[in-house]
Design an enzyme around this catalytic site. Sequence first.
Site, PDB file in Angstrom:
ATOM      1  N   HIS A 213       0.849  -1.193   0.000  1.00  0.00           N
ATOM      2  CA  HIS A 213       0.000   0.000   0.000  1.00  0.00           C
ATOM      3  C   HIS A 213       0.880   1.236   0.000  1.00  0.00           C
ATOM      4  O   HIS A 213       1.758   1.411   0.860  1.00  0.00           O
ATOM      5  CB  HIS A 213      -0.915   0.002   1.221  1.00  0.00           C
ATOM      6  CG  HIS A 213      -1.890  -1.129   1.210  1.00  0.00           C
ATOM      7  ND1 HIS A 213      -2.383  -1.720   2.368  1.00  0.00           N
ATOM      8  CD2 HIS A 213      -2.462  -1.804   0.169  1.00  0.00           C
ATOM      9  CE1 HIS A 213      -3.223  -2.698   2.043  1.00  0.00           C
ATOM     10  NE2 HIS A 213      -3.290  -2.762   0.716  1.00  0.00           N
ATOM     11  N   GLU A 216       1.935   3.835   3.060  1.00  0.00           N
ATOM     12  CA  GLU A 216       2.476   3.263   4.292  1.00  0.00           C
ATOM     13  C   GLU A 216       4.008   3.242   4.241  1.00  0.00           C
ATOM     14  O   GLU A 216       4.634   2.181   4.208  1.00  0.00           O
ATOM     15  CB  GLU A 216       1.888   1.869   4.506  1.00  0.00           C
ATOM     16  CG  GLU A 216       0.364   1.899   4.595  1.00  0.00           C
ATOM     17  CD  GLU A 216      -0.287   0.519   4.598  1.00  0.00           C
ATOM     18  OE1 GLU A 216       0.449  -0.480   4.694  1.00  0.00           O
ATOM     19  OE2 GLU A 216      -1.524   0.447   4.509  1.00  0.00           O
ATOM     20  N   HIS A 341       3.127  -3.382   6.851  1.00  0.00           N
ATOM     21  CA  HIS A 341       2.066  -2.400   6.615  1.00  0.00           C
ATOM     22  C   HIS A 341       2.066  -1.413   7.782  1.00  0.00           C
ATOM     23  O   HIS A 341       2.879  -1.508   8.699  1.00  0.00           O
ATOM     24  CB  HIS A 341       0.703  -3.084   6.509  1.00  0.00           C
ATOM     25  CG  HIS A 341       0.517  -3.892   5.259  1.00  0.00           C
ATOM     26  ND1 HIS A 341      -0.248  -3.457   4.203  1.00  0.00           N
ATOM     27  CD2 HIS A 341       0.996  -5.112   4.897  1.00  0.00           C
ATOM     28  CE1 HIS A 341      -0.234  -4.365   3.241  1.00  0.00           C
ATOM     29  NE2 HIS A 341       0.516  -5.385   3.640  1.00  0.00           N
ATOM     30  N   GLU A 415       1.744  -4.286  11.519  1.00  0.00           N
ATOM     31  CA  GLU A 415       1.111  -2.978  11.283  1.00  0.00           C
ATOM     32  C   GLU A 415       1.819  -1.986  12.203  1.00  0.00           C
ATOM     33  O   GLU A 415       1.535  -1.891  13.393  1.00  0.00           O
ATOM     34  CB  GLU A 415      -0.389  -3.035  11.591  1.00  0.00           C
ATOM     35  CG  GLU A 415      -1.190  -3.956  10.687  1.00  0.00           C
ATOM     36  CD  GLU A 415      -1.625  -3.277   9.385  1.00  0.00           C
ATOM     37  OE1 GLU A 415      -1.239  -2.107   9.186  1.00  0.00           O
ATOM     38  OE2 GLU A 415      -2.343  -3.902   8.596  1.00  0.00           O
TER      39      GLU A 415
END
Length: 676
Positions: A213, A216, A341, A415
Site C-alpha cells: 500500500h 504506508e 504495513h 502494522e
Amino acid sequence: MKSLNINKNQFALCLVFLSCLMIFSGIQAQHKHSQTEKYYRVETKLNTQEINTLRKKGLEMDHFHTSDGIITAEISKSDLNLLRANNVKLKIKIRNLSKRIPRRNKRTDKKALRKSNKISASNSAKRSLQQNLNNTIQTPTNFKLGSMGGFFTLEEALTIFDDMHSKYPNLIAKKLSIGTTVENRPIYMIKISDNPTVEEADEEEILLTALHHAREPIGLTQLIFYMWHVLENYDSDKELKTLIDNTALYFIPIINPDGYSFNEFTNPNGGGFWRKNRRDNGNGTFGVDLNRNYDFLWEPNNPVNTTSQTYRGTSGFSEPETTAIENFVNSRKLTAALNYHSFSNLLIHPWGYTGTEFTPDNDVFIAAANYLTQENGYTVGTPFQTLNVIDFGTSDDWMYGEQTDKPKIFAMTPEVGSRADGFWPASSRIVPLCKESLYMNAKLLRIGALYAKITPANTNQNTESLKGIINFDIERFSLKPANWTVSLTATSPFVKTLGAPENFTELTMFEKSNGSINYELTANTPKNESIQLNLNVSNGVWCYTELINLILNGDVTTICNAPTGLSTNTINDTEATLVWNQTNNTNYKLQYRVKGTTDWNTLENLVTNSATISSLTADTEYEIQIGNDCADFSASVFFKTTTNNTLSTIDFENEVEPFQLFPNPVKNIICRTRHY
C-alpha cells in the site's frame, strides 16, 4: 509579415521542450483525473454488528482504534458520506489529513525535542518502552532521514540500495528487478547473505516486503534501517554473523512503486493517501489493492466496485506487481516472511479470509508472533481478531495457504505505528518506529534459520581441579525441527580427555533444555594457564561454536615427574613383566624393541605402574623405556629373555644319523658307529 529565422539546433530544442511539456501535461491530467479522496479523522460509537452491517453496504474502515467505546478512524470522503447516509453520529477531529499531517508532524517533532532535552537533563531512571528501545539499539551510522517528511522518495531509496552494495559488496547483492509495474517501473529485490551472489542449497530463506500500500512509507523506511543494521553489525555481532552466514535474506522493499511515486507527486512533503497501484480501470477510476489480489480464495463473487480502496482486481494475480511476487516466491524455498504495513501496533497472522477458522499451524503462529512482539508489545491475532475485518486474497493467506507450487511459508503482517502516528508519522517518530520493528526482523531471522542457541553456563570458568564439567543451555528457535548435537573440542595440549557429545532430537519450538560435558586436564597443566574449549552445536547441516576460557588455579599439584625405577619383575622366553615407581600422572606409556633395531613397539594409556609384554623371542636382548603424558620417555633399561629348553620330538627317519649296535647280540655296552 517578417519571417522567423530558426536554425536546426533551435528547432530541435523547441521540439524537445514541446515534448516534455506534453508529457508533463499528460501526467498532470492523469493525476488530476485520479486524485485521491479527502481523508478525515473521525470519532464515533459503533458496535461490531453495526460495523459489519455498514461494511456490507461498502464501508472500508479498516484501521481504527476503540477506547472506552469510542472508535477513532481515518476514513475517506466516501466512507464519511456512507456513515452520514446511515445516520451514524460522528465527530470530525481532522477535516483534511493530507493537509494537516505536515502541520501536525511539526508540532509532534517540537514536542519530542523538548521531551528529549528534558529527559537528557534529568537523567531520569524511569524509561518508557520506547525510550528503552532507543537506548538499546543504536541507529546505523549510514541511516539518514529522507526528504519527504522524513521518508524517502522513490529515487532516494533506490540510491540507498546502490550505496549499500557499493559499501558492502560481499554481503549485499545489487538490486535485481523481478518484474515491472503497470506504469513500467521495475520492482526490485535485494539479497543479503555471506555469499549474496551464490545460490547455497543448504541455506534457509526469509523474505521481508513493504509498500503493498503506497501510503504506508514506514514499512520501506524500517527495512532500510534494518538492512543498514545488518551490514554494519555483521562483523561485530557473533550471533548475527552466524545466522547471516547460513541464511539468505531477501528484501522487496517497494512492491508498489507506482502508487508510492504518485503520493510523492501529490504530496512531496509527505501525507499522500493513495493506497492502490495505478491500474487504469477504464471507467475513470484507478487502482487495484495489491493486498487483495493474491490468488488464494480470491473470492470472484465479490461485488465489483473499482472506486473501493480494497478493490481486488479482475482476477487473482491480475496485476503485474503481485505476479512478480508470485514468480519470485515460487522460485524460492522460503521459510518465513514479514509483509510490512501500517498502522495499529499489530502483528497479524492467517487466516484473513475467515473469522471463525484457524490454520493447522495456529499454535505455531501464535507462539512465533508472541515471541516477535515481546519488545514492542504489539497485539497479536488474525485480521478478524485484531481489526474485526475479513480479507480475501491477501499476501499472508497465499504465502501460507498455497502449498502446491511452493512450500508453506509462515507469513505475517506487522502494522507499524500507533493511532497517533497514522500512515505518515512525524519525522521524530521514524527512528523509534524503526527500532520497534528491528526486533521483529532480528527475531524472524532466528526462527527462519535452522537455529538453536547454545549458551554456556560460564564462558570464563576458573577451576581448582584437573577434572570438571561444562554446563550449557540449548534453546530451539527455528520453525523447522532438527537434530542438534552439542560437542566439546579443544586444541590445547593440556586437555587430556573430553566427554562424549550430547544429542537433542525432540526439542519443540522455543523449548529450552540443558546438558553437560566432562573434561580432564593433564597433570602438567601450568597454574593460571588459559585454555580454550570449543562448545559446538550442529544441526546436521551447519555448525557454530561458543568459546569457553578455562583457567586452572588454586592449590593444585601440577608438577609432573617422569616415571623412575623401571625394572623387570619376571622374565621367561616369551614374556616379561615390568614395574616402575608410581607418579601423580597415571596415564603411562611404555615402549620396547629388540636391542639394536630402530622400530619401537608402544603401549599407551596404562593406568597402573606395571605391564606385561608378550610375544617376545627367546634368548633375545630387549631395550625398554617408560614415560607418561607430561614427561618424555626415561633412559633405557635392558633385559634378556630366557633360553627355550623345551625338548622336541625327533624325526628318526630324517634327523637321526644312522647308527649300529654291536656286538650283536648286544651285551653291556652300546656304541654308536660314526661316519667320517
